[in-house]
Design a protein around this motif. Structure first.
Motif, mmCIF file in Angstrom:
data_model
loop_
_atom_site.group_PDB
_atom_site.id
_atom_site.type_symbol
_atom_site.label_atom_id
_atom_site.label_comp_id
_atom_site.label_asym_id
_atom_site.label_seq_id
_atom_site.Cartn_x
_atom_site.Cartn_y
_atom_site.Cartn_z
ATOM 1 N N VAL A 169 0.820 -1.206 0.000
ATOM 2 C CA VAL A 169 0.000 0.000 0.000
ATOM 3 C C VAL A 169 0.857 1.261 0.000
ATOM 4 N N ALA A 170 1.907 1.275 0.842
ATOM 5 C CA ALA A 170 2.739 2.474 0.966
ATOM 6 C C ALA A 170 4.154 2.077 1.367
ATOM 7 N N LEU A 171 5.107 2.923 1.029
ATOM 8 C CA LEU A 171 6.502 2.736 1.410
ATOM 9 C C LEU A 171 6.973 4.005 2.095
ATOM 10 N N ASP A 172 7.507 3.848 3.298
ATOM 11 C CA ASP A 172 7.874 4.999 4.140
ATOM 12 C C ASP A 172 6.686 5.951 4.311
ATOM 13 N N GLY A 173 5.491 5.374 4.378
ATOM 14 C CA GLY A 173 4.290 6.167 4.607
ATOM 15 C C GLY A 173 3.726 6.849 3.381
ATOM 16 N N LYS A 174 4.408 6.719 2.240
ATOM 17 C CA LYS A 174 3.929 7.365 1.021
ATOM 18 C C LYS A 174 3.223 6.345 0.131
ATOM 19 N N PRO A 175 1.974 6.617 -0.263
ATOM 20 C CA PRO A 175 1.241 5.677 -1.130
ATOM 21 C C PRO A 175 1.994 5.417 -2.434
ATOM 22 N N VAL A 176 1.960 4.171 -2.884
ATOM 23 C CA VAL A 176 2.597 3.796 -4.145
ATOM 24 C C VAL A 176 1.503 3.662 -5.190
ATOM 25 N N GLU A 177 1.519 4.531 -6.198
ATOM 26 C CA GLU A 177 0.470 4.525 -7.212
ATOM 27 C C GLU A 177 0.779 3.566 -8.356
ATOM 28 N N ASN A 178 2.050 3.489 -8.741
ATOM 29 C CA ASN A 178 2.443 2.677 -9.888
ATOM 30 C C ASN A 178 3.187 1.440 -9.397
ATOM 31 N N TYR A 179 2.709 0.266 -9.771
ATOM 32 C CA TYR A 179 3.359 -0.979 -9.348
ATOM 33 C C TYR A 179 4.819 -1.020 -9.783
ATOM 34 N N TYR A 180 5.147 -0.429 -10.923
ATOM 35 C CA TYR A 180 6.527 -0.428 -11.400
ATOM 36 C C TYR A 180 7.462 0.331 -10.455
ATOM 37 N N ASP A 181 6.900 1.153 -9.561
ATOM 38 C CA ASP A 181 7.717 1.905 -8.609
ATOM 39 C C ASP A 181 7.953 1.145 -7.307
ATOM 40 N N VAL A 182 7.269 0.028 -7.119
ATOM 41 C CA VAL A 182 7.344 -0.670 -5.841
ATOM 42 C C VAL A 182 8.759 -1.155 -5.547
ATOM 43 N N ILE A 183 9.352 -1.916 -6.472
ATOM 44 C CA ILE A 183 10.657 -2.512 -6.203
ATOM 45 C C ILE A 183 11.755 -1.456 -6.073
ATOM 46 N N PRO A 184 11.882 -0.483 -7.017
ATOM 47 C CA PRO A 184 12.932 0.529 -6.850
ATOM 48 C C PRO A 184 12.810 1.319 -5.554
ATOM 49 N N THR A 185 11.579 1.589 -5.121
ATOM 50 C CA THR A 185 11.379 2.357 -3.897
ATOM 51 C C THR A 185 11.578 1.495 -2.661
ATOM 52 N N LEU A 186 11.192 0.234 -2.754
ATOM 53 C CA LEU A 186 11.276 -0.676 -1.609
ATOM 54 C C LEU A 186 12.705 -0.830 -1.106
ATOM 55 N N ILE A 187 13.659 -0.972 -2.016
ATOM 56 C CA ILE A 187 15.036 -1.231 -1.588
ATOM 57 C C ILE A 187 15.670 -0.018 -0.904
ATOM 58 N N LEU A 188 15.018 1.146 -1.013
ATOM 59 C CA LEU A 188 15.531 2.350 -0.356
ATOM 60 C C LEU A 188 14.667 2.767 0.833
ATOM 61 N N SER A 189 13.673 1.947 1.173
ATOM 62 C CA SER A 189 12.699 2.321 2.202
ATOM 63 C C SER A 189 13.013 1.669 3.540
ATOM 64 N N SER A 190 12.499 2.274 4.603
ATOM 65 C CA SER A 190 12.676 1.724 5.952
ATOM 66 C C SER A 190 11.430 0.987 6.435
ATOM 67 N N THR A 191 10.260 1.328 5.870
ATOM 68 C CA THR A 191 9.029 0.627 6.242
ATOM 69 C C THR A 191 8.176 0.352 5.003
ATOM 70 N N ALA A 192 7.393 -0.704 5.085
ATOM 71 C CA ALA A 192 6.440 -1.037 4.027
ATOM 72 C C ALA A 192 5.089 -1.321 4.657
ATOM 73 N N THR A 193 4.072 -0.606 4.193
ATOM 74 C CA THR A 193 2.709 -0.846 4.670
ATOM 75 C C THR A 193 2.029 -1.786 3.688
ATOM 76 N N ILE A 194 1.549 -2.915 4.193
ATOM 77 C CA ILE A 194 0.925 -3.909 3.322
ATOM 78 C C ILE A 194 -0.511 -4.150 3.779
ATOM 79 N N GLU A 195 -1.316 -4.642 2.834
ATOM 80 C CA GLU A 195 -2.674 -5.077 3.154
ATOM 81 C C GLU A 195 -2.705 -6.589 3.002
#
Length: 456
Positions: A169-195
């Motif tokens: 749902v979100a990475l570092d508290g910021k909503p992820v709109e595009n699935y293609y952004d999930v992996i590049p953002t995830l490896i630089l994030s400290s938290t991941a919000t999942i459903e």
């Protein structure tokens, strides 16, 4: 054709794409220095693609400049008269300055010459991204639309707490709109919000996530994928022979439920070269088919749905392709280049932080080549080349002697203080910078091939 031959074909395509990409970037970067030097009346003695220690593959003198191609594909160079560079031409520098020499020009002109290469690389990235947006468009899988959530493809993600069916749902508290952004953002994030099962929860990402990925040598394995059922992709060919229709779902094999693609593949791999019974679902009806699997555990020539366009047709995701006109593509290309630069700077900061262990992932030419696909694809080629152009611009601006950024730093100091740095100091700084760069290049390529810095 043997697997070894196929492998070498893939390597050849990757190497070809890397060499072409580097050639474009190097020539245009050096052209930025060349054209600005010419504008201000400097003599350019040499303009080379790749380095030419001892000999060159080609060279031709036109006017005052020797143009050529070296044999060592580690970059390229222009030799501007009267400039302290990698040639370390001390004999010329010992003579009185000539009007056509770099050292005779005012500081502001020398500054423009030194940033000419970086400027061209930045403009090139803008142009390429704008072209991509016009020709292929901006592609987006609406992250919230994943009907079945994600599929965990790397065991490390299981260790971090992800499960099949989760929705990021979100990475570092910021909503992820595009699935293609999930992996590049995830490896630089400290938290991941999942459903998960309709409930949201937060997973904590380790600071050394990149280091863990490199340690496990998983850089070529996707972290996650889109979860979807195995569905027939065509009404013709093999499908017609079995009476299957497009979008028929394989829901069981030999009576074992296969709700998702990976479930079906796992069962099929256990029955290589054997006949199995497929149970398929078409609307509300079920079909039974006896199918012959080949030596890979697959149905030969069977087309299966998997591309974003077909997944959208099947109702698994919402997929968008936004194409831009000429005028709209220009600001969009600049925005895209800015986003890529911001992402790379964040990654660079992590490399400099020992606790992240991201330095373990630093790679050289092998890593760069592996970024390209194993078959020639122009969209991928230009996308990667645009990103490399941004990286080249950023790295060259680092305030390290022997890089453009080092020369820029010394020139700015001169402009502020009104005093030129001592020539001997500049020579020593150039040597130190060259040694540092050669050391970094050695480490990066050693990391590629020998895994320096990684746990065995």
């Amino acid at each position: 054709m043997s697997l070894l031959a196929i492998s070498w074909d893939v390597v050849g395509v990757k190497v070809g794409q890397l060499l072409l990409s580097l050639s474009i970037l190097v020539i245009l970067h050096e052209f930025g220095h060349y054209i600005t030097a010419r504008w201000f009346g400097c003599r350019v003695e040499r303009f080379f693609l790749f380095f030419d220690p001892w000999f060159s593959l080609f060279k031709k003198k036109v006017g005052d400049t020797v143009y050529g191609i070296g044999w060592l594909p580690l970059g390229g160079y222009v030799k501007i008269s009267g400039m302290i560079d990698e040639s370390m031409d001390k004999e010329q520098l010992a003579l009185p300055p000539e009007p056509w020499e770099f050292r005779s020009k005012p500081a502001w002109q020398r500054l423009i010459i030194m940033i000419g290469g970086v400027t061209v690389n930045i403009l090139l990235a803008f142009i390429i991204y704008a072209g991509i947006l016009m020709v292929w468009g901006e592609k987006k899988i609406v992250n919230a639309s994943l009907k079945y959530g994600i599929e965990v493809q790397d065991s490390l993600m299981l260790e971090l707490g992800f499960k099949d069916g989760d929705k990021v749902v979100a990475l570092d508290g910021k909503p992820v709109e595009n699935y293609y952004d999930v992996i590049p953002t995830l490896i630089l994030s400290s938290t991941a919000t999942i459903e998960r099962n309709g409930q949201q929860q937060t997973l904590t990402m380790p600071r050394n996530l990149i280091g863990k990925l490199v340690e496990k040598k998983r850089r070529d394995v996707p972290l996650i994928g889109i979860r979807y059922p195995m569905m027939i992709g065509a009404d013709t060919g093999v499908s017609a022979r079995y009476g299957w229709k497009r979008f028929d779902k394989v829901i069981a094999i030999n009576g074992k439920p296969t709700a998702f693609f990976t479930d079906a593949v796992a069962v099929m791999e256990q029955h290589k070269n054997k006949q199995v019974n497929f149970t398929l679902l078409r609307n509300a009806d079920t079909l039974q088919s006896t199918v012959q699997l080949d030596s890979t555990g697959y149905v030969a020539d069977l087309r299966i749905i998997g591309k974003p366009e077909s997944l959208e047709e099947a109702g698994v995701v919402d997929y968008e392709v936004i194409k831009y006109g000429f005028f709209a593509a220009i600001p969009a290309g600049i925005r895209m280049a800015g986003d890529k630069l911001s992402w790379y700077i964040d990654q660079f900061k992590m490399i400099l932080s020992p606790e992240t262990e991201a330095y373990k992932g630093v790679g050289g030419f092998k890593a760069m080549g592996n970024v390209f696909p194993g078959s020639w694809d122009w969209e991928s080629f230009w996308t990667i080349t645009a990103f490399f152009s941004i990286v080249l611009a950023f790295m060259n601006l680092l305030p390290i002697p022997a890089l453009d950024g080092g020369h820029v730093l010394f020139t700015l100091v001169e402009m502020i203080t009104g005093r030129k740095p001592n020539q001997k100091f500049l020579e020593y700084a150039q040597v130190v910078g060259m040694v540092l760069l050669l050391g970094l290049m050695l480490y990066a390529n050693g990391n590629d091939w020998l895994g320096w810095g990684r746990e065995k």
